[in-house]
Design a protein around this motif. Structure first.
Motif, PDB file in Angstrom:
ATOM      1  N   VAL A 162       0.878  -1.167   0.000  1.00 51.36           N
ATOM      2  CA  VAL A 162       0.000   0.000   0.000  1.00 51.36           C
ATOM      3  C   VAL A 162       0.917   1.219   0.000  1.00 51.36           C
ATOM      4  N   VAL A 163       0.732   2.098  -0.961  1.00 52.61           N
ATOM      5  CA  VAL A 163       1.557   3.300  -1.053  1.00 52.61           C
ATOM      6  C   VAL A 163       0.806   4.445  -0.398  1.00 52.61           C
ATOM      7  N   LEU A 164       1.473   5.124   0.505  1.00 52.71           N
ATOM      8  CA  LEU A 164       0.933   6.308   1.170  1.00 52.71           C
ATOM      9  C   LEU A 164       1.675   7.499   0.582  1.00 52.71           C
ATOM     10  N   CYS A 165       0.944   8.390  -0.108  1.00 52.13           N
ATOM     11  CA  CYS A 165       1.609   9.501  -0.788  1.00 52.13           C
ATOM     12  C   CYS A 165       0.692  10.723  -0.827  1.00 52.13           C
ATOM     13  N   PRO A 166       1.271  11.900  -1.080  1.00 49.39           N
ATOM     14  CA  PRO A 166       0.447  13.101  -1.242  1.00 49.39           C
ATOM     15  C   PRO A 166      -0.424  12.977  -2.485  1.00 49.39           C
ATOM     16  N   LYS A 167      -1.531  13.705  -2.523  1.00 49.13           N
ATOM     17  CA  LYS A 167      -2.433  13.666  -3.683  1.00 49.13           C
ATOM     18  C   LYS A 167      -1.709  14.015  -4.972  1.00 49.13           C
ATOM     19  N   SER A 168      -0.719  14.867  -4.881  1.00 50.48           N
ATOM     20  CA  SER A 168       0.008  15.280  -6.083  1.00 50.48           C
ATOM     21  C   SER A 168       0.789  14.136  -6.726  1.00 50.48           C
ATOM     22  N   ALA A 169       1.017  13.032  -6.014  1.00 46.03           N
ATOM     23  CA  ALA A 169       1.798  11.913  -6.546  1.00 46.03           C
ATOM     24  C   ALA A 169       0.961  10.676  -6.854  1.00 46.03           C
ATOM     25  N   VAL A 170      -0.343  10.737  -6.659  1.00 42.67           N
ATOM     26  CA  VAL A 170      -1.210   9.572  -6.855  1.00 42.67           C
ATOM     27  C   VAL A 170      -1.139   9.046  -8.286  1.00 42.67           C
ATOM     28  N   SER A 171      -1.150   9.940  -9.267  1.00 41.78           N
ATOM     29  CA  SER A 171      -1.148   9.484 -10.658  1.00 41.78           C
ATOM     30  C   SER A 171       0.117   8.691 -10.975  1.00 41.78           C
ATOM     31  N   PHE A 172       1.237   9.040 -10.374  1.00 41.43           N
ATOM     32  CA  PHE A 172       2.471   8.284 -10.600  1.00 41.43           C
ATOM     33  C   PHE A 172       2.397   6.903  -9.950  1.00 41.43           C
ATOM     34  N   TRP A 173       2.073   6.862  -8.669  1.00 40.05           N
ATOM     35  CA  TRP A 173       2.104   5.589  -7.946  1.00 40.05           C
ATOM     36  C   TRP A 173       1.006   4.630  -8.375  1.00 40.05           C
ATOM     37  N   SER A 174      -0.139   5.121  -8.809  1.00 32.36           N
ATOM     38  CA  SER A 174      -1.233   4.224  -9.187  1.00 32.36           C
ATOM     39  C   SER A 174      -0.924   3.449 -10.469  1.00 32.36           C
TER      40      SER A 174
END
Length: 196
Positions: free
Chosen positions: A26-38
């Motif tokens: 499970v990746v915990l990240c800022p909203k600004s990085a969601v598109s990268f991690w998803s």
């Protein structure tokens, strides 16, 4: 973690995921990085870029997390420490080590400064994963749709952006009769012709 560091860490994350299929990352990240991690992981939990560690700990308190891989001293790292995640693994560096239960010291060879990706690959090796598999470095699947930001200012668009075998992209260009014409763009770095 900024997007550059995230890109450099991706092969190591993929190696860990492949070596431990019994775990659900499970990746915990800022909203600004969601598109990268998803693109790389199925479960991505986001938070507001300005959220405090206390607010993050409250938001994620309902989850059951057994381990956390923490790469930098951040609000998310402090929240995971507040949550009391039993195993918190990361680099043994000042500031971060106090938030970890299992700090890992990475020794780099003497000589020229190694590429930043080497640091993350060595971390994966310390976790008994083989990061040097080709699939860890493969590009993610190409998107089927493109973000509106890739359009030109004149509104003409960049076409389908189909990939060609040698890495050159093709674009649809408008022509006078209104029908698009596809043509191959020259490579970004054209070879210079030798002078005789």
């Amino acid at each position: 973690m900024d997007i550059t560091e995230a890109c450099l860490a991706t092969p190591a994350f993929r190696a860990i995921r492949r070596a431990r299929p019994d775990l659900t990352p499970v990746v915990l990240c800022p909203k600004s990085a969601v598109s990268f991690w998803s693109v790389h992981f199925q479960q991505v939990l986001s938070y507001d870029d300005s959220a405090s560690p206390q607010k993050l700990a409250e938001r994620f308190a309902g989850g059951t997390y057994h381990s956390a891989l923490i790469l930098e001293d951040s609000r998310a790292a402090r929240a995971l420490s507040r949550l009391g995640v039993p195993q918190r693994i990361g680099f043994a560096v000042p500031g971060l080590d106090k938030l970890l239960t299992d700090p890992i010291t990475i020794t780099m060879d003497h000589g020229p400064l190694p590429h930043r990706v080497t640091r993350y690959l060595k971390l994966a090796e310390e976790l008994e994963c083989d990061p040097h598999q080709a699939e860890n470095f493969a590009p993610p699947p190409s998107p089927t749709t493109f973000h509106p930001a890739y359009r030109t200012r004149s509104g003409l668009g960049l076409g389908t952006g189909r990939r060609m075998a040698d890495g050159i992209f093709s674009r649809a260009h408008p022509i006078p009769n209104g029908k698009p014409e596809t043509r191959v763009l020259p490579p970004l770095l054209a070879r210079k012709k030798s002078r005789r």
